[in-house]
Scaffold this motif. Structure first.
Motif, short mmCIF file in Angstrom:
data_model
loop_
_atom_site.label_atom_id
_atom_site.label_comp_id
_atom_site.label_asym_id
_atom_site.label_seq_id
_atom_site.Cartn_x
_atom_site.Cartn_y
_atom_site.Cartn_z
N ALA A 1 5.34 -4.98 12.54
CA ALA A 1 4.39 -4.74 11.44
C ALA A 1 4.74 -3.44 10.74
O ALA A 1 5.37 -2.55 11.32
N VAL A 2 4.32 -3.35 9.48
CA VAL A 2 4.54 -2.16 8.66
C VAL A 2 3.21 -1.75 8.04
O VAL A 2 2.48 -2.60 7.50
N VAL A 3 2.89 -0.46 8.13
CA VAL A 3 1.71 0.09 7.49
C VAL A 3 2.18 1.07 6.42
O VAL A 3 2.86 2.05 6.72
N VAL A 4 1.85 0.78 5.17
CA VAL A 4 2.34 1.56 4.03
C VAL A 4 1.35 2.68 3.72
O VAL A 4 0.20 2.41 3.35
N CYS A 5 1.80 3.91 3.87
CA CYS A 5 0.95 5.09 3.66
C CYS A 5 1.68 6.12 2.81
O CYS A 5 1.66 7.32 3.11
#
Length: 466
Positions: free
Chosen positions: A173-177
């Motif tokens: 998974a990737v969390v874009v911040c």
């Protein structure tokens, strides 16, 4: 808040998952996302293209090679921080909920003011990262240049490293911040292509000195526009503020200043340097300063057209976080604006982390898309322009509480909302003095009482306000 408020509950039949998650950005959103993901049992790598944590709170005197920030090959500077910036929210509501942003009087180089400067915020974020062991999972000077879907619903992440070899890895998974204060938006002004004056975007504003003895047209009415206009009024010959939010015939002297005027939005500009306003007044200007905000920008993200940015709407996003067709493997923290930011990042991160571990269930893709379409329709019916899709100031606490209830954690304390309202009422009442004088002392006492519940390693997180 436009929403179907779809029911979300624990997945009783699914086993808890520990996923390998990439977090893009080590600003406030990325730091709290990393903490919540680890608390939920995930393994996390945080990618940060700078050499320290803090994101937009890292001040640098450097500015970009293109002052207006539009040239595609310009040198890019991430931060938009100006030297004099102070928070426009009091520290009591600035901090994460279980890590109060307290004034530490024993710290000799601290900034104990209730509305502190940017250096104090960066110190707070450094303390947060240190106390929760986040720095050890941050890859500094590693810029993410590509994120794309691969087989099995996983994500390929390519990163370009300042030192060492570039990397290509696969994550669950990737969390874009990555924030949204780097890619400038500028005003569209009739005649600007032939105007001979200088244009600057506030992204490249640091100090007032370059504006000394100049006639400046400042476009905008946001918090930064107000700060910067006051900043440069001390050195500029004239400051003329152009705002879409005032009546067409407006031309008025700003109280407390002998060289600052408020106008409605510019009608046109001309080759001889003149700037014409709708009331017919004309100003010969040296500089147009665009305090006009920013664009969402995800140049690294490849979703085959599933996620787009259209007139500053990032979509489709369920609850401003998940693209329904890609949920939950990609998510965004920090998209909504005109909010109390850090607490919202925390709620969003808790929800994402719980969903990735199967502790919390999302609705079906179809239900999420239906929710998004209803939200868009309600905005359109209300006359809200598409570019304000993510402006949630009117319902931010309802939004936060919705997230909290679906995470199984306490909703916001009442004093937080009351303090937010009191702060903006005070800013209207006192103008530039609102950071020095206030009437919500009873709310400060409530905040301090609540903060006494939070300790870290047995050490109290607050000291009494003097």
């Amino acid at each position: 808040m436009a929403s179907t408020l779809s029911a979300i509950s624990a997945h009783p039949t699914m086993q808890p998952l520990s996923r390998h998650v990439a977090v893009i950005g080590a600003g406030a959103a990325g730091l709290v996302a990393a903490r919540e993901l680890r608390r939920e049992g995930h393994t996390v790598v945080v990618f940060e293209r700078g050499d320290q944590i803090g994101g937009t709170w890292v001040y640098t005197p450097e500015v970009e090679s293109d002052p207006i920030g539009l040239h595609p090959n310009r040198t890019v500077v991430h931060s938009s921080m100006y030297q004099s910036l102070r928070t426009n929210l009091p520290r009591e509501i600035m901090g994460f909920r279980d890590y109060p942003f307290a004034a530490k009087e024993q710290d000799g180089d601290g900034d104990p003011r209730r509305f502190p400067g940017h250096r104090e915020v960066l110190k707070y974020l450094n303390g947060f990262a240190k106390d929760f062991g986040i720095c050890e999972i941050v890859r500094f000077e590693s810029e993410v240049v590509f994120v794309g879907l691969v087989e099995g619903g996983k994500w390929k992440v390519k990163s370009k490293r300042k030192r060492g070899e570039d990397l290509e890895e696969v994550y669950d998974a990737v969390v874009v911040c990555n924030g949204h204060f780097t890619e400038p938006r500028v005003a569209q002004i009739p005649g600007i292509s032939s105007w001979k004056g200088k244009q600057v975007h506030s992204h490249n504003y640091r100090t007032p000195e370059p504006f000394r003895d100049q006639v400046v047209i400042l476009i905008g009415s946001s918090a930064s526009a107000i700060d910067i206009s006051r900043d440069i009024a001390g050195v500029a010959k004239e400051v003329h503020i152009a705002s879409r939010s005032v009546a067409t015939e407006t031309m008025e002297k700003k109280p407390g200043y002998d060289n600052m005027w408020l106008h409605s939005m510019i009608k046109s500009v001309h080759e001889d340097g003149s700037v014409v306003f709708p009331d017919g007044s004309v100003v010969l200007a040296d500089i147009i300063l665009h305090c006009t905000g920013y664009k969402y920008h995800f140049p690294f993200l490849e979703t085959n057209g599933i996620v787009t940015v259209d007139d500053n709407r990032v979509g489709p996003l369920y609850k401003h976080i998940f693209p329904p067709a890609l949920a939950p493997s990609v998510s965004f923290v920090g998209i909504p604006f005109k909010v109390v930011p850090f607490a919202m990042y925390e709620f969003q991160s808790k929800w994402i982390a719980g969903i990735l571990s199967n502790r919390i269930a999302l609705p079906s893709e179809e239900e999420m898309m239906e929710d998004v379409q209803i939200f868009y329709s309600l905005q359109e019916a209300s006359g809200i322009p598409k570019r304000f899709t993510h402006m949630i100031d009117d319902y931010q606490f309802e939004y936060d509480d919705w997230l909290a209830s679906h995470c199984g954690c306490p909703v916001s304390e009442e004093w937080r909302q009351q303090m937010w309202l009191a702060t903006f009422k005070n800013a209207r009442l006192r103008g530039p003095l609102y950071r020095e004088e206030w009437d919500d002392h009873h709310l400060i006492l409530q905040a301090q009482e609540d903060f006494r519940k939070y300790t870290f390693n047995g050490v109290g997180m607050i000291t009494d306000d003097k």
